[in-house]
Design a protein around this motif. Sequence first.
Motif, mmCIF file in Angstrom:
data_model
loop_
_atom_site.group_PDB
_atom_site.id
_atom_site.type_symbol
_atom_site.label_atom_id
_atom_site.label_comp_id
_atom_site.label_asym_id
_atom_site.label_seq_id
_atom_site.Cartn_x
_atom_site.Cartn_y
_atom_site.Cartn_z
ATOM 1 N N UNK A 115 0.677 -1.282 -0.080
ATOM 2 C CA UNK A 115 0.041 -0.159 0.208
ATOM 3 C C UNK A 115 0.957 1.174 -0.026
ATOM 4 N N UNK A 116 2.057 1.157 0.012
ATOM 5 C CA UNK A 116 3.052 2.505 0.353
ATOM 6 C C UNK A 116 4.151 2.565 -0.595
ATOM 7 N N UNK A 117 3.898 3.451 -1.398
ATOM 8 C CA UNK A 117 5.132 3.803 -2.450
ATOM 9 C C UNK A 117 6.425 4.278 -2.038
ATOM 10 N N UNK A 118 6.207 5.326 -1.202
ATOM 11 C CA UNK A 118 7.240 6.021 -0.578
ATOM 12 C C UNK A 118 6.960 6.416 0.787
ATOM 13 N N UNK A 119 7.826 6.252 1.836
ATOM 14 C CA UNK A 119 7.438 6.722 3.404
ATOM 15 C C UNK A 119 8.441 7.676 3.850
ATOM 16 N N UNK A 120 7.897 8.516 4.441
ATOM 17 C CA UNK A 120 8.765 9.447 5.126
ATOM 18 C C UNK A 120 8.308 9.630 6.778
ATOM 19 N N UNK A 121 9.161 9.415 7.754
ATOM 20 C CA UNK A 121 9.220 9.361 8.841
ATOM 21 C C UNK A 121 9.870 10.812 9.665
ATOM 22 N N UNK A 122 9.132 11.662 10.194
ATOM 23 C CA UNK A 122 9.516 12.584 10.862
ATOM 24 C C UNK A 122 9.685 12.547 12.345
ATOM 25 N N UNK A 123 11.005 11.926 12.750
ATOM 26 C CA UNK A 123 11.056 12.009 14.311
ATOM 27 C C UNK A 123 10.130 10.966 14.800
ATOM 28 N N UNK A 124 9.896 10.149 14.247
ATOM 29 C CA UNK A 124 8.990 9.068 14.881
ATOM 30 C C UNK A 124 9.847 7.683 15.222
ATOM 31 N N UNK A 125 10.292 8.100 16.519
ATOM 32 C CA UNK A 125 11.169 7.053 17.378
ATOM 33 C C UNK A 125 10.742 5.654 17.535
ATOM 34 N N UNK A 126 9.492 5.730 18.061
ATOM 35 C CA UNK A 126 8.986 4.536 18.671
ATOM 36 C C UNK A 126 9.356 4.748 20.471
ATOM 37 N N UNK A 127 9.259 3.719 20.877
ATOM 38 C CA UNK A 127 9.431 3.689 22.403
ATOM 39 C C UNK A 127 10.865 2.828 22.851
ATOM 40 N N UNK A 128 11.151 3.222 24.129
ATOM 41 C CA UNK A 128 12.322 2.310 24.578
ATOM 42 C C UNK A 128 12.387 0.793 24.788
ATOM 43 N N UNK A 129 13.246 0.166 24.481
ATOM 44 C CA UNK A 129 13.176 -1.462 24.633
ATOM 45 C C UNK A 129 12.493 -1.732 26.037
ATOM 46 N N UNK A 130 11.763 -2.822 25.971
ATOM 47 C CA UNK A 130 11.295 -3.542 27.513
ATOM 48 C C UNK A 130 11.791 -4.725 27.613
ATOM 49 N N UNK A 131 11.518 -5.155 28.776
ATOM 50 C CA UNK A 131 11.734 -6.571 29.150
ATOM 51 C C UNK A 131 10.656 -7.181 29.840
ATOM 52 N N UNK A 132 10.693 -8.497 29.628
ATOM 53 C CA UNK A 132 9.320 -9.243 30.176
ATOM 54 C C UNK A 132 9.217 -8.880 31.609
ATOM 55 N N UNK A 133 10.333 -8.623 32.376
ATOM 56 C CA UNK A 133 10.089 -8.537 33.815
ATOM 57 C C UNK A 133 9.356 -7.132 34.223
ATOM 58 N N UNK A 134 9.242 -6.340 33.210
ATOM 59 C CA UNK A 134 8.435 -5.170 33.495
ATOM 60 C C UNK A 134 6.935 -5.154 33.272
#
Length: 301
Positions: free
Chosen positions: A124-143
């Motif tokens: 569905x996507x020809x070209x993609x632009x991501x402006x400062x879309x970092x996501x989140x810090x990595x997590x651990x199952x213990x959290x």
Amino acid sequence: MYQPRRTSRSEFVPIRHLRYHVRVWGEPRPGQVPLVLVHGWMDVAASWQFMVDAFAQDRHVIAPDWRGYGLTETPVVDNYWFPDYLADLDWLLDHYAPGQAVDLAGHSMGGNIAMLYAGARPQRIRRLVNLEGFGMPATRPAQAPGRYARWMDELKALHRGELVLKTYDDADGVARRLMKTNRRLSADKAAWLARHWARQGADGRWQILGDPAHKITNAQLFRVDEVLELYRRITGPVLWVEASDDSLSQWWEGRFTLAEFHQRLAAVPDLRKAVVQDAGHMLHHDQPQALAAVVEPFLDG
């Protein structure tokens, strides 16, 4: 007050039992791919006005207000689940570009959504632009135990009326708030944005067009391994654009760094990178001309 160069119109589209508000610039043109713009957390589609105005050519631009933001209906929920954004986007593309690939650009949370969607629906996507879309810090199952407990506590706080968004005496107060949050935002742009970012309520006060339930912590952990699998499945070219100010390090104070995010980006098969100077996280407000000068040539190939 800021005077837009290109006029948008409002359209309302039925998406998954919600009346979605979509801001549209221009008309479909033969041989031109639609450009879909998706905004970030606690923002609205009108935020894209400055970048759209800075484009050298007229484009058919489609920008929704996400569920619970702007003029889109607020669902009857007390928290939000990230996959819903992907499904809403899928319905939106079915409406505006059935059977057609589009160009997709997202800012912040919208950039994160765009990346995940492009991995799930690469055709569905020809070209993609991501402006400062970092996501989140990595997590651990213990959290997980603590995360679920925090989620339940915040839900109770919301229902007790403790999680609210501040209201303002007038639109000028909203504009001052925007300028306080972003020191580069000019007064004319802030005055224009304020009247799209908030509206006057029955009590005369100006209310932010965002559901307070957006403040609830996601109950599920952020799984970097899942994210990387989605990144690997993106087939179109991706342009990553970051601001010269490292807002990521400021937010997370070393718990999630720009270098760590760049490592994640290595999973994207076809990646280009750009930096917009003299800009912070709201780079589409800070430097719309410089941003357009980076984005537009990428879209045009």
